[in-house]
Write a protein that holds these residues in place. Structure first.
Motif, short mmCIF file in Angstrom:
data_model
loop_
_atom_site.label_atom_id
_atom_site.label_comp_id
_atom_site.label_asym_id
_atom_site.label_seq_id
_atom_site.Cartn_x
_atom_site.Cartn_y
_atom_site.Cartn_z
N GLY A 1 -64.11 30.30 56.40
CA GLY A 1 -63.64 30.87 57.67
C GLY A 1 -62.70 32.04 57.42
O GLY A 1 -62.81 33.10 58.04
N LYS A 2 -61.79 31.85 56.47
CA LYS A 2 -60.79 32.90 56.21
C LYS A 2 -61.42 34.12 55.55
O LYS A 2 -61.01 35.25 55.83
CB LYS A 2 -59.66 32.34 55.36
CG LYS A 2 -58.80 31.37 56.16
CD LYS A 2 -57.47 31.06 55.49
CE LYS A 2 -56.70 30.10 56.39
NZ LYS A 2 -55.28 30.39 56.48
N LEU B 1 -55.21 37.50 53.31
CA LEU B 1 -56.24 36.46 53.32
C LEU B 1 -56.96 36.42 51.98
O LEU B 1 -57.24 35.33 51.44
CB LEU B 1 -57.23 36.71 54.46
CG LEU B 1 -56.73 36.41 55.88
CD1 LEU B 1 -57.65 37.02 56.94
CD2 LEU B 1 -56.58 34.91 56.12
N TRP C 1 -63.76 40.92 58.28
CA TRP C 1 -63.63 41.53 59.61
C TRP C 1 -62.42 42.47 59.66
O TRP C 1 -62.53 43.64 60.03
CB TRP C 1 -63.48 40.40 60.64
CG TRP C 1 -63.35 40.80 62.06
CD1 TRP C 1 -62.19 40.93 62.77
CD2 TRP C 1 -64.41 41.11 62.97
NE1 TRP C 1 -62.46 41.29 64.07
CE2 TRP C 1 -63.83 41.40 64.22
CE3 TRP C 1 -65.80 41.14 62.85
CZ2 TRP C 1 -64.57 41.74 65.34
CZ3 TRP C 1 -66.55 41.47 63.98
CH2 TRP C 1 -65.93 41.78 65.19
N HIS C 2 -61.26 41.95 59.26
CA HIS C 2 -60.04 42.76 59.32
C HIS C 2 -60.11 43.92 58.33
O HIS C 2 -59.64 45.02 58.63
CB HIS C 2 -58.80 41.90 59.05
CG HIS C 2 -58.52 40.89 60.12
ND1 HIS C 2 -58.42 41.23 61.45
CD2 HIS C 2 -58.33 39.55 60.08
CE1 HIS C 2 -58.16 40.13 62.17
NE2 HIS C 2 -58.12 39.12 61.36
N SER D 1 -55.89 34.29 62.23
CA SER D 1 -55.62 35.49 61.45
C SER D 1 -54.94 36.56 62.31
O SER D 1 -54.02 37.23 61.86
CB SER D 1 -56.91 36.02 60.81
OG SER D 1 -57.83 36.42 61.81
N TYR D 2 -55.37 36.70 63.56
CA TYR D 2 -54.70 37.66 64.45
C TYR D 2 -53.28 37.19 64.78
O TYR D 2 -52.33 37.98 64.78
CB TYR D 2 -55.49 37.83 65.75
CG TYR D 2 -56.65 38.79 65.66
CD1 TYR D 2 -56.45 40.17 65.67
CD2 TYR D 2 -57.96 38.33 65.58
CE1 TYR D 2 -57.52 41.04 65.59
CE2 TYR D 2 -59.03 39.21 65.50
CZ TYR D 2 -58.81 40.57 65.51
OH TYR D 2 -59.85 41.43 65.45
N GLU E 1 -54.85 34.58 49.61
CA GLU E 1 -54.89 33.15 49.91
C GLU E 1 -56.15 32.52 49.30
O GLU E 1 -56.11 31.43 48.74
CB GLU E 1 -54.93 32.98 51.43
CG GLU E 1 -53.92 32.01 51.99
CD GLU E 1 -54.05 31.89 53.51
OE1 GLU E 1 -54.12 32.93 54.19
OE2 GLU E 1 -54.09 30.74 54.00
N PHE F 1 -67.17 33.41 67.27
CA PHE F 1 -66.73 32.93 65.96
C PHE F 1 -66.76 31.41 65.94
O PHE F 1 -66.39 30.78 66.92
CB PHE F 1 -65.31 33.39 65.67
CG PHE F 1 -64.75 32.83 64.39
CD1 PHE F 1 -64.91 33.51 63.19
CD2 PHE F 1 -64.10 31.60 64.37
CE1 PHE F 1 -64.44 32.99 62.00
CE2 PHE F 1 -63.62 31.06 63.18
CZ PHE F 1 -63.78 31.76 61.99
N TYR G 1 -59.08 34.45 72.02
CA TYR G 1 -60.00 33.46 71.47
C TYR G 1 -59.34 32.11 71.25
O TYR G 1 -59.87 31.26 70.57
CB TYR G 1 -60.62 33.98 70.18
CG TYR G 1 -61.61 35.08 70.45
CD1 TYR G 1 -62.96 34.80 70.56
CD2 TYR G 1 -61.19 36.39 70.65
CE1 TYR G 1 -63.87 35.81 70.84
CE2 TYR G 1 -62.08 37.40 70.92
CZ TYR G 1 -63.43 37.11 71.02
OH TYR G 1 -64.32 38.11 71.29
N ASN H 1 -58.59 28.52 65.79
CA ASN H 1 -59.61 28.64 64.75
C ASN H 1 -59.22 29.80 63.83
O ASN H 1 -58.23 30.48 64.08
CB ASN H 1 -60.99 28.86 65.38
CG ASN H 1 -61.04 30.11 66.24
OD1 ASN H 1 -60.40 31.12 65.92
ND2 ASN H 1 -61.78 30.06 67.33
N ALA H 2 -60.01 30.02 62.77
CA ALA H 2 -59.62 31.02 61.77
C ALA H 2 -59.55 32.43 62.37
O ALA H 2 -58.80 33.27 61.90
CB ALA H 2 -60.60 31.00 60.59
N PHE H 3 -60.34 32.69 63.41
CA PHE H 3 -60.32 33.99 64.07
C PHE H 3 -58.95 34.22 64.71
O PHE H 3 -58.23 35.17 64.37
CB PHE H 3 -61.43 34.04 65.13
CG PHE H 3 -61.68 35.41 65.72
CD1 PHE H 3 -62.70 36.21 65.24
CD2 PHE H 3 -60.90 35.88 66.76
CE1 PHE H 3 -62.93 37.47 65.78
CE2 PHE H 3 -61.13 37.14 67.30
CZ PHE H 3 -62.15 37.93 66.81
N MET I 1 -63.00 36.20 58.16
CA MET I 1 -62.01 36.99 58.90
C MET I 1 -61.42 38.10 58.04
O MET I 1 -61.11 39.18 58.55
CB MET I 1 -60.90 36.07 59.42
CG MET I 1 -61.31 35.19 60.57
SD MET I 1 -62.25 36.06 61.86
CE MET I 1 -61.09 37.32 62.38
#
Lengths: 352, 352
Positions: free
Chosen positions: A232-233, A215, A239-240, B207-208, A218, A7, B247, B202-204, A236
């Motif tokens: 970037g958000k 997200l 992804w989520h 978010s987690y 946001e 990433f 990460y 980072n954004a990855f 993600m």
């Protein structure tokens, strides 16, 4: 799940070094690339094809089809003596789904249409890498590849479908047109709404779905992020959101959107928006929020698509939607058939 | 990342069917099981060992050691002609870390101590499965296995470390003593604080980390969940917290806690709590929140551990903490050495 992911801004430049150890003698890498990048010399240089590697540009104007997968596989088999070292998809959901399906069909006999369903794939796919250039579909992380086939629009859902490697470089989404950015982002938002309001929900899917939902709010509601943060958000969120439905299921919007797409070829993202706009009855709070987002970003949701459909077309649309039993079970529980009748679907479609 | 995961109450019963396709002729599965389950006949029956499979009960009273890994590997090699079909860890962070390390050392020469660091492992590990029975460490998802060695406490960080399969069954955490539940949950909370406040973010990871942090607050602060919901959510908090640091990196609490653990054998979870309680300077908002959680759950954080240390012990503790350069860089940036001096660490340790 996808076993390897990188990433970060500029992480696309790691592609060559990621591929190098996977290269087999004489066996090419095949890059399936969205044809919007055809004249983007800078991006093509960064792909850096070597030896007999091949770049295939593919239009994402239409939803991916099983016949298209079969055709690409046939061309690869005709041109090359050796099975490819790997398939790399660089694009949006359409290209990523094609890359997944092609990598499966290079090691499994017959037509891609034979594998639409759940766990029908027998042999491990060829090594495949996903590089999303637009965020929201979740195709980069999901264990499905949704294809329109001769009799249905349905995914090839299998343990062999997920990418072996994903590269998440938010900078690749620079330049996505605003409408498409919104529609595809809403694909993610709608995944989350359907997952979080579904009967299949568990704490695993819920935690991913809630994060993606937050997200999306946001990005699309609060509207205070820089463009860079937002990219970037959103990557993600996609992804989520994809992880959330990987372990639960989508719902009413996707079932109806599949019908729309099958009959009219409506692209998935905008199709979801067209449908979701009319689902107050099922997702009241989130349809209100959706309408606010549409308004605040000045997006036009297409209307009157179904007004002039023939009975035949409308019936096919309803057939496709009704065939997606797990989606209805997730959305409405075991008694879904008492709620979703053919008449009910007809009334809903005719509003769209 | 972990390529396969199942989640849900009762999902532990899938273990046998998950292992079956991985079984190689004459090659046993070795189950490393926390010895708190030694007299738990019901759980042992569910493990369902077949043929020459072996259950090894291991005490988690002490932090895992490289010498312990070497000893288990030696015993397996002595007893069995064939390399095992797989290693299955069933327990908390200690057992899971041992299972990861043993699976690596069955295919790599020398001592586990030779591989403490980053990307030193050369050969793919034996198939290994993780089944957490307590939530918070993130060991089920991380690409490290933290071991105390002859000269340091440091993880074996590598692409081959993560489990091939994880089974997340929240019901397995029923019966964890309250203190341990809290300390291990706080391990997750502290991971998130360190990741979210680190310079490597980072954004990855963000978010987690944010999701795990929010789940911890739901569980330990809001305090409105049923026991069942709380177990499921804490298992997911641990998962997301582990992903967040996979990460990015941990920070001050972990660096100092490693020193404590190396010299005094303090267990990781409680060690983190002992340290974090004194880190207002670095994580002001979250240390206040931590103290509130300690109070509201009636937990006693051990005190005065360092009061009677010899100079030698204190110096070793400081050496271990200072050796973890990436953790300090993440926490405090490139100039961390101007902030964290030996005197500074001594003052902090002497408060604990």
């Amino acid at each position: 799940m996808v076993p390897k992911v990188v990433f970060g801004q500029g992480s696309f430049d790691q592609l060559s070094s990621i591929l190098a150890p996977q290269r087999k003698d004489k066996a090419p890498f095949i890059f399936l690339v969205d044809d919007v990048f055809k004249s983007n010399k800078e991006l093509i240089d960064r792909i850096n094809p070597r030896f007999n590697d091949k770049i295939v540009f593919i239009s994402a104007d239409e939803e991916p089809k099983t016949s298209q997968v079969d055709q690409i596989v046939k061309e690869i088999k005709t041109e090359f003596t050796y099975k490819p070292s790997g398939i790399i998809g660089i694009g949006g959901g359409t290209i990523l789904d094609l890359a997944k399906a092609v990598s499966i069909m290079l090691t499994n006999k017959g037509s891609a249409a034979d594998y639409q369903g759940w766990d029908l794939v027998k042999s491990k796919a060829i090594y495949h890498v996903g590089v999303p250039t637009i965020s929201g579909t979740g195709a980069e992380v999901s264990r499905t590849t949704v294809l329109s086939g001769p009799v249905r629009k349905l995914g090839i859902n299998s343990d062999f479908t997920p990418f072996d490697q994903v590269i998440l470089d938010p900078d690749l989404t620079i330049g996505v047109p605003k409408n498409q950015w919104f529609y595809t982002g809403m694909d993610c938002f709608i995944h989350c709404v359907e997952s979080l309001n579904g009967t299949f929900l568990n704490a695993f899917s819920q935690s991913y779905g809630e994060k993606a939902y937050d997200l999306c709010k946001e990005i699309f509601v609060d509207n205070v992020l820089s463009d860079e943060e937002s990219r970037g958000k959103l990557m993600m969120a996609s992804w989520h959101g994809g992880m959330s439905i990987a372990y639960s299921q989508v719902g009413v919007a996707h079932a109806m959107s599949y019908g729309l797409s099958y009959v009219l070829g409506t692209k998935h993202g905008v199709g979801n928006c067209i449908v979701f706009d009319h689902l107050e009855e099922f997702y009241p709070k989130d349809v209100i929020l959706f309408k606010e987002m549409v308004k605040s970003h000045g997006i036009e949701i297409p209307k009157h698509l179904c007004a002039n459909l023939t009975d035949n077309q409308l019936n096919t649309m309803i057939d496709i939607a009704l065939s997606l039993v797990p989606l209805w079970e997730n959305a409405l529980g075991d008694n879904w058939e008492t709620i979703i009748t053919r008449d009910k679907l007809k009334t809903l479609y005719l509003k769209m």
